[in-house]
Design an enzyme around this catalytic site. Sequence first.
Site, PDB file in Angstrom:
ATOM      1  N   LYS A  54       0.848  -1.193   0.000  1.00  0.00           N
ATOM      2  CA  LYS A  54       0.000   0.000   0.000  1.00  0.00           C
ATOM      3  C   LYS A  54       0.886   1.247   0.000  1.00  0.00           C
ATOM      4  O   LYS A  54       2.090   1.181   0.212  1.00  0.00           O
ATOM      5  CB  LYS A  54      -0.918  -0.009   1.223  1.00  0.00           C
ATOM      6  CG  LYS A  54      -0.199   0.034   2.560  1.00  0.00           C
ATOM      7  CD  LYS A  54      -1.168  -0.034   3.724  1.00  0.00           C
ATOM      8  CE  LYS A  54      -0.416   0.049   5.056  1.00  0.00           C
ATOM      9  NZ  LYS A  54      -1.340   0.051   6.208  1.00  0.00           N
ATOM     10  N   TYR A 274      12.977  32.699   1.976  1.00  0.00           N
ATOM     11  CA  TYR A 274      11.777  33.511   2.176  1.00  0.00           C
ATOM     12  C   TYR A 274      11.673  34.027   3.611  1.00  0.00           C
ATOM     13  O   TYR A 274      11.965  33.319   4.574  1.00  0.00           O
ATOM     14  CB  TYR A 274      10.521  32.684   1.866  1.00  0.00           C
ATOM     15  CG  TYR A 274      10.232  32.550   0.386  1.00  0.00           C
ATOM     16  CD1 TYR A 274       9.861  33.645  -0.379  1.00  0.00           C
ATOM     17  CD2 TYR A 274      10.323  31.304  -0.236  1.00  0.00           C
ATOM     18  CE1 TYR A 274       9.585  33.516  -1.733  1.00  0.00           C
ATOM     19  CE2 TYR A 274      10.046  31.157  -1.585  1.00  0.00           C
ATOM     20  CZ  TYR A 274       9.677  32.268  -2.330  1.00  0.00           C
ATOM     21  OH  TYR A 274       9.417  32.137  -3.674  1.00  0.00           O
TER      22      TYR A 274
END
Length: 381
Positions: A54, A274
């Site tokens: 999965k 940033y």
Amino acid sequence: MHLDTIGSHPSSFQGGIQGLINQAEMIVDLEAVRENYRRLSVMAGGADCAAVVKGDAYGHGMIPCALALGKAGANTFFVATANDGVALRAALHEEEICVLGGFLPEEREAFVGANLVPVLNSRNQIEEWEKVAGRLERPLASIIHFDTGMNRLGLLADDVAWLRQNLPLLSRIPPILYMSHLSAADDLDFDRCEFQRGAFLSAVSGLPIAKMSLANSAGTYLGADYAFDMVRPGKATFGINPLTGRPNPMVQPARVVAPIIQVKTMKRGAPVGYSSTYRLTEQAKIATVAIGYANGYSRAGSSRATVSVAGFAAQVVGRVSMDLLTVDVSGVPDWALVPGSPVEILGPHVRDHDLAKACGTIEHEVLISLGHGCARRYVNE
């Protein structure tokens, strides 16, 4: 089949162009995946060892990894959804493919057409799957899931009582496996594990005989009492440590590398990234690397995580950007800082556990995110 072209990843469109640059890449060693499976099979003793693929095989690529696991001897595979089951059936023609999320009526054609076995988690799912068997006028295999304490999917005590009163249903959807899922094996909570084991034995009492499965990756290491007829390791197959607080007995199959784009020497006090969240406390060399949160590198690693350049540790500084990472490489020799030089994001010097800890998450999320966001390449097929 060329495994490096499988899947909807950045590497899946090659267009005949050679020498692609500035690309973050996950390199998956399929022999390491097979070796982990072999080790888990030994721990399982006489029990079967299923392959849980999965989460796109925990970010490593479901189909290439399933093919590799098949070569190692796996013949039962667990996926999360019917969509994954159908995709896997195109590659695996004889093996048992089981769908952990259960069955919905609108998925009937997918389940029947791809010969998928649903893990039935509720009374409603049992009834709906039995209706399909009735319409087809033939038995359809099933897996019955009991909730013994995870409180997620599975039948609760009142559902089990209902099932015992409706045993003819199971003759039309004969169980090939009864299963439950340990909630605290990773935490070494042995009392909780033993409680669940007892609840599991109680749940299957009085039902038609079928194989049984309780152990996940960590449960596989709890011994024969937890192995029953089948173990279902998932994370350990892909290198995540099943033994909390102890040395990892698994091999890490995935490496993630990304190239340096540019290196600058910055003065003391200069901001990086940033919002100027990081300022240099002294003059430093800052490398900009071609990986960011668009490639699955968590923004939570900003100014916390480390990478490795030619074996030298280097700190991530400033905020992780969409496609870029800034790293303090002051301690790295200049010969290793040529544009295009590889930076190890994950690998022998940056383990999955360490990156996950720096990002405040778990190894599963780190691997799945990077696996989805980076190009993938397979070795030792």
